[in-house]
Design a protein around this motif. Sequence first.
Motif, PDB file in Angstrom:
ATOM      1  N   ARG A 170     -14.236  18.731   1.025  1.00  0.00           N
ATOM      2  CA  ARG A 170     -14.529  18.159  -0.453  1.00  0.00           C
ATOM      3  C   ARG A 170     -15.561  19.374  -0.835  1.00  0.00           C
ATOM      4  NH1 ARG A 170     -19.038  16.183  -2.019  1.00  0.00           N
ATOM      5  NH2 ARG A 170     -19.548  15.131   0.344  1.00  0.00           N
ATOM      6  N   LYS A 173     -14.545  22.677  -2.350  1.00  0.00           N
ATOM      7  CA  LYS A 173     -13.891  22.376  -3.596  1.00  0.00           C
ATOM      8  C   LYS A 173     -14.759  22.167  -4.591  1.00  0.00           C
ATOM      9  CE  LYS A 173      -9.230  21.209  -1.945  1.00  0.00           C
ATOM     10  NZ  LYS A 173      -8.427  22.348  -2.401  1.00  0.00           N
ATOM     11  N   LYS A 175      -4.248   9.148   3.415  1.00  0.00           N
ATOM     12  CA  LYS A 175      -3.282   9.939   2.584  1.00  0.00           C
ATOM     13  C   LYS A 175      -3.868  10.091   1.284  1.00  0.00           C
ATOM     14  CE  LYS A 175       0.761   7.662   4.766  1.00  0.00           C
ATOM     15  NZ  LYS A 175       1.795   6.574   4.589  1.00  0.00           N
ATOM     16  N   ARG A 176      -4.663   9.133   0.868  1.00  0.00           N
ATOM     17  CA  ARG A 176      -5.235   9.258  -0.664  1.00  0.00           C
ATOM     18  C   ARG A 176      -6.430  10.456  -0.591  1.00  0.00           C
ATOM     19  NH1 ARG A 176      -6.297   3.365  -1.172  1.00  0.00           N
ATOM     20  NH2 ARG A 176      -8.452   3.971  -1.341  1.00  0.00           N
ATOM     21  N   LYS A 226      -4.470  13.489  -0.173  1.00  0.00           N
ATOM     22  CA  LYS A 226      -3.892  13.971  -1.659  1.00  0.00           C
ATOM     23  C   LYS A 226      -4.874  14.308  -2.758  1.00  0.00           C
ATOM     24  CE  LYS A 226      -0.968  12.227  -5.240  1.00  0.00           C
ATOM     25  NZ  LYS A 226      -0.277  10.966  -5.623  1.00  0.00           N
ATOM     26  N   GLY A 227      -6.166  13.914  -2.624  1.00  0.00           N
ATOM     27  CA  GLY A 227      -7.083  13.916  -3.487  1.00  0.00           C
ATOM     28  C   GLY A 227      -7.640  15.399  -3.366  1.00  0.00           C
ATOM     29  N   LEU A 228      -7.499  15.902  -1.843  1.00  0.00           N
ATOM     30  CA  LEU A 228      -8.086  17.199  -1.656  1.00  0.00           C
ATOM     31  C   LEU A 228      -6.945  18.231  -1.738  1.00  0.00           C
ATOM     32  CD1 LEU A 228     -10.496  16.371   1.268  1.00  0.00           C
ATOM     33  CD2 LEU A 228     -11.190  17.303  -0.877  1.00  0.00           C
ATOM     34  N   ASP A 229      -5.785  17.959  -2.189  1.00  0.00           N
ATOM     35  CA  ASP A 229      -4.542  18.897  -2.111  1.00  0.00           C
ATOM     36  C   ASP A 229      -4.423  19.369  -0.799  1.00  0.00           C
ATOM     37  OD1 ASP A 229      -2.491  19.836  -3.763  1.00  0.00           O
ATOM     38  OD2 ASP A 229      -3.396  21.785  -4.096  1.00  0.00           O
ATOM     39  N   LEU A 230      -4.289  18.554   0.328  1.00  0.00           N
ATOM     40  CA  LEU A 230      -4.297  19.150   1.539  1.00  0.00           C
ATOM     41  C   LEU A 230      -3.023  18.134   1.990  1.00  0.00           C
ATOM     42  CD1 LEU A 230      -7.669  18.888   2.730  1.00  0.00           C
ATOM     43  CD2 LEU A 230      -6.418  20.723   2.285  1.00  0.00           C
ATOM     44  N   ASN A 231      -2.405  18.627   3.101  1.00  0.00           N
ATOM     45  CA  ASN A 231      -1.453  18.012   3.767  1.00  0.00           C
ATOM     46  C   ASN A 231      -2.033  17.262   4.989  1.00  0.00           C
ATOM     47  OD1 ASN A 231       0.945  19.113   2.432  1.00  0.00           O
ATOM     48  ND2 ASN A 231       0.840  20.921   3.731  1.00  0.00           N
TER      49      ASN A 231
END
Length: 163
Positions: free
Chosen positions: A109, A112, A146-147, A150-155
């Motif tokens: 986080r 970014k 999962k959220r 996704k919010g960090l644009d990670l798998n």
Amino acid sequence: MGIIPYNKTIMNNKAIRLEIKEKTKFELTFIDGKVLAFDSFDLMTINPKVVSLIDRELFKKGKLQDDNKIVWPKNIKLNVKDIYDEGTEVRNEENIFEIILGYQIRKARTSKKITQANFSKIVNIDQADLSKIENGKLSPSLTTLKRIAKGLDLNLNIELTNK
């Protein structure tokens, strides 16, 4: 986002959490779960500038940086590898998985440049809960993970392996 691989011979000095305690004392949690206690005044031979940390307000501003440095204002720095042997073991964290996971989330986080307040809105998680997750004090559900991913644009990768 996978779990940090652990290799004791390579990573035992990697600090993942700094806790400022009373007076000039602090604790570092390491990737292997070991928690070491330090008194900054005992470290003056490593960096004489730590004498300035008698100022409690200055001392409380200490931050862990790049897994291997503790930094304070006024250009006061301690290298974790240099002080590791000076610490006193106080405990081993039983929730090391949560601490490592929180550390990874916080690091992703902040890399970014997203504030905790903004990120909590992005992923629809109460900021207090996000803070607890990032500090290893709350185990997130798989749905919450999962959220966050996704919010960090990670798998999100979860792996179970033999020891």
